[in-house]
Structures are given as structure tokens and as C-alpha cells.
Design an enzyme around this catalytic site. Sequence first.
Site, PDB file in Angstrom:
ATOM      1  N   SER A   1      -7.301  -5.088  10.624  1.00  0.00           N
ATOM      2  CA  SER A   1      -7.452  -6.029  11.751  1.00  0.00           C
ATOM      3  C   SER A   1      -7.152  -7.482  11.420  1.00  0.00           C
ATOM      4  O   SER A   1      -7.215  -8.338  12.315  1.00  0.00           O
ATOM      5  CB  SER A   1      -8.874  -5.970  12.360  1.00  0.00           C
TER       6      SER A   1
ATOM      7  N   ASP B   1       1.266  -0.604   9.493  1.00  0.00           N
ATOM      8  CA  ASP B   1       1.564   0.617  10.268  1.00  0.00           C
ATOM      9  C   ASP B   1       3.067   0.919  10.167  1.00  0.00           C
ATOM     10  O   ASP B   1       3.493   2.034   9.844  1.00  0.00           O
ATOM     11  CB  ASP B   1       1.151   0.364  11.720  1.00  0.00           C
TER      12      ASP B   1
ATOM     13  N   VAL C   1      -2.002  -8.738  12.796  1.00  0.00           N
ATOM     14  CA  VAL C   1      -1.698  -8.871  14.243  1.00  0.00           C
ATOM     15  C   VAL C   1      -2.985  -8.975  15.067  1.00  0.00           C
ATOM     16  O   VAL C   1      -3.053  -9.725  16.044  1.00  0.00           O
ATOM     17  CB  VAL C   1      -0.879  -7.630  14.712  1.00  0.00           C
ATOM     18  N   TYR C   2      -4.027  -8.260  14.635  1.00  0.00           N
ATOM     19  CA  TYR C   2      -5.260  -8.241  15.449  1.00  0.00           C
ATOM     20  C   TYR C   2      -6.135  -9.470  15.236  1.00  0.00           C
ATOM     21  O   TYR C   2      -7.172  -9.606  15.886  1.00  0.00           O
ATOM     22  CB  TYR C   2      -6.036  -6.938  15.200  1.00  0.00           C
TER      23      TYR C   2
ATOM     24  N   ILE D   1       0.830  -1.226   0.000  1.00  0.00           N
ATOM     25  CA  ILE D   1       0.000   0.000   0.000  1.00  0.00           C
ATOM     26  C   ILE D   1       0.859   1.269   0.000  1.00  0.00           C
ATOM     27  O   ILE D   1       0.426   2.322  -0.494  1.00  0.00           O
ATOM     28  CB  ILE D   1      -0.973  -0.030   1.199  1.00  0.00           C
TER      29      ILE D   1
HETATM   30  N1  APR Z   1       0.716  -3.057   2.306  1.00  0.00           N
HETATM   31  C1  APR Z   1      -0.552  -3.564   2.357  1.00  0.00           C
HETATM   32  N2  APR Z   1      -0.968  -4.403   3.323  1.00  0.00           N
HETATM   33  C2  APR Z   1      -0.059  -4.755   4.267  1.00  0.00           C
HETATM   34  C3  APR Z   1       1.274  -4.270   4.279  1.00  0.00           C
HETATM   35  C4  APR Z   1       1.646  -3.384   3.238  1.00  0.00           C
HETATM   36  N3  APR Z   1       2.877  -2.865   3.163  1.00  0.00           N
HETATM   37  N4  APR Z   1       1.913  -4.817   5.354  1.00  0.00           N
HETATM   38  C5  APR Z   1       1.024  -5.620   5.976  1.00  0.00           C
HETATM   39  N5  APR Z   1      -0.158  -5.589   5.322  1.00  0.00           N
HETATM   40  C6  APR Z   1      -1.396  -6.304   5.611  1.00  0.00           C
HETATM   41  C7  APR Z   1      -1.296  -7.535   6.465  1.00  0.00           C
HETATM   42  O1  APR Z   1      -0.849  -8.648   5.680  1.00  0.00           O
HETATM   43  C8  APR Z   1      -2.751  -7.687   6.880  1.00  0.00           C
HETATM   44  O2  APR Z   1      -3.482  -8.307   5.841  1.00  0.00           O
HETATM   45  O3  APR Z   1      -2.217  -5.438   6.378  1.00  0.00           O
HETATM   46  C9  APR Z   1      -3.224  -6.229   7.003  1.00  0.00           C
HETATM   47  C10 APR Z   1      -3.364  -5.745   8.447  1.00  0.00           C
HETATM   48  O4  APR Z   1      -2.368  -6.356   9.252  1.00  0.00           O
HETATM   49  P1  APR Z   1      -1.564  -5.520  10.374  1.00  0.00           P
HETATM   50  O5  APR Z   1      -0.680  -4.555   9.710  1.00  0.00           O
HETATM   51  O6  APR Z   1      -0.961  -6.530  11.295  1.00  0.00           O
HETATM   52  O7  APR Z   1      -2.700  -4.692  11.111  1.00  0.00           O
HETATM   53  P2  APR Z   1      -3.814  -5.155  12.160  1.00  0.00           P
HETATM   54  O8  APR Z   1      -4.117  -6.611  12.074  1.00  0.00           O
HETATM   55  O9  APR Z   1      -4.922  -4.175  11.977  1.00  0.00           O
HETATM   56  O10 APR Z   1      -3.097  -4.922  13.557  1.00  0.00           O
HETATM   57  C11 APR Z   1      -2.804  -3.599  13.918  1.00  0.00           C
HETATM   58  O11 APR Z   1      -0.519  -4.114  14.281  1.00  0.00           O
HETATM   59  O12 APR Z   1       1.204  -3.127  13.223  1.00  0.00           O
HETATM   60  C12 APR Z   1       0.481  -3.113  14.374  1.00  0.00           C
HETATM   61  O13 APR Z   1       0.588  -0.847  15.124  1.00  0.00           O
HETATM   62  C13 APR Z   1      -0.266  -1.831  14.559  1.00  0.00           C
HETATM   63  O14 APR Z   1      -0.854  -2.389  16.786  1.00  0.00           O
HETATM   64  C14 APR Z   1      -1.355  -2.279  15.470  1.00  0.00           C
HETATM   65  C15 APR Z   1      -1.693  -3.656  14.932  1.00  0.00           C
END
Ligand code: APR
Length: 169
Positions: free
Chosen positions: A115, A32, A118-119, A9
Site C-alpha cells: 500500500s 503487481d 500507488v495506494y 522481489i
Molecule cells: N520489488 C519490490 N518492491 C517493489 C517492486 C519490486 N519489483 N516494484 C515496486 N515495489 C514497491 C513500491 O516501491 C512500493 O514500495 O512495492 C511497494 C508497493 O507499491 P505498489 O506496487 O504501487 O503497490 P500499492 O501501493 O499496494 O498499490 C497497489 O498498484 O500496481 C497497482 O495493481 C496494483 O492497483 C494496485 C495498486
Amino acid sequence: MLNAIQADITTLKVDAIVNAANSSLLGGGGVDGAIHRAAGSELLAECKILGGCPTGEAKLTKGYKLPAKFVIHTVGPVWLGGNHNEAGLLENCYTNSLKLALEHRIKTIAFPSISTGVYGYPINEAAHIAIQTCQKKLNELQSDIEITFCCFSKHDLEVYQSLLNKGIC
Ligand code: APR
């Protein structure tokens, strides 16, 4: 218009990319971490003055070194089994991000799969909520904003594409 792609992204040249942040808005792992690394330290500096963000809400910053003009930071729910209003909170992430986008006359926006990393939110349920909420919001607001679901894995892309092809709404 809704579509799904597989990409990093942080590379997308759209008006706004959405960040799946945590409530501190001070960065983290996953998307993030990728967004903060690509945007540079000015993003964190701006986030520091936002004072955090409750789950389900969204806040906008500039995109700095990103190709996107803006970043909309939203905080998804942690999956706790499905009986803690996770669906409602996830729906709010999409609704509030789109509300901010429309307020700022954003025409093209890309969402990660909020979500589902990690979530721990199951991808099928999360993708269904993402598509249904965005479709409903666009219809309600008669908006022509272009929404891209930016999947990081091929599997996630297949989930989104099969739901979009079924035309769920
Ligand atoms: N581009 C697009 N999607 C991505 C990228 C990227 N560069 N990196 C990771 N993803 C995808 C992951 O594969 C997943 O499908 O983003 C989606 C959300 O995953 P996370 O980033 O782990 O976010 P989330 O599950 O919402 O957890 C949020 O994780 O990174 C920490 O600070 C953040 O504490 C918060 C938690």
C-alpha cells in the site's frame, strides 16, 4: 525471524513472495506488474479463476516462471487519510498472508511494502504495522517462518531497518 533487504522481489528465491495486488487480481503497475511480467501469462490465467480478492484478504497461486514457488496476492487499503480503518485493513493483509503461508507449510516469505506506492500509505506507519503484525503473528503461532521485508528503495529499507533495530513489538 524478520529481516529487511533492498531488492526486486521477483528475483527472490523464497517459498512465497507476496503481491500488493488490486481487488481484481488481474495485474496492474508497481510490484503487481513486475510480478506478472516475471511469472508469465500462466499467473494471470490462474488469477482469472480466483474471482478477485477483497481488501485485506489474501489468495495463493503458483509462482510459474518466478524463482519463488508461490505468490500470495493480497489487496492493501488505499490511504484515505487514516480514518477509514486503513490500519486494520493493512494489518489484515499481513495476518491473512501469513495464515495462508502457514497452511501451505511455507518456510520463507518475502513481503513488499504493501500500500505504500500507488495506494499512498505513509511508509513509516505502514512499516510499523507490517513489522508489529508479523512479529505478533509469529509469537502467537510459535512459527519459525522466515519473513523478509523486500524494500524497493533505500529510503524504505532505512525505515524498516530502524524499526527492526528498535525491536518494536
Ligand atoms: N520489488 C519490490 N518492491 C517493489 C517492486 C519490486 N519489483 N516494484 C515496486 N515495489 C514497491 C513500491 O516501491 C512500493 O514500495 O512495492 C511497494 C508497493 O507499491 P505498489 O506496487 O504501487 O503497490 P500499492 O501501493 O499496494 O498499490 C497497489 O498498484 O500496481 C497497482 O495493481 C496494483 O492497483 C494496485 C495498486
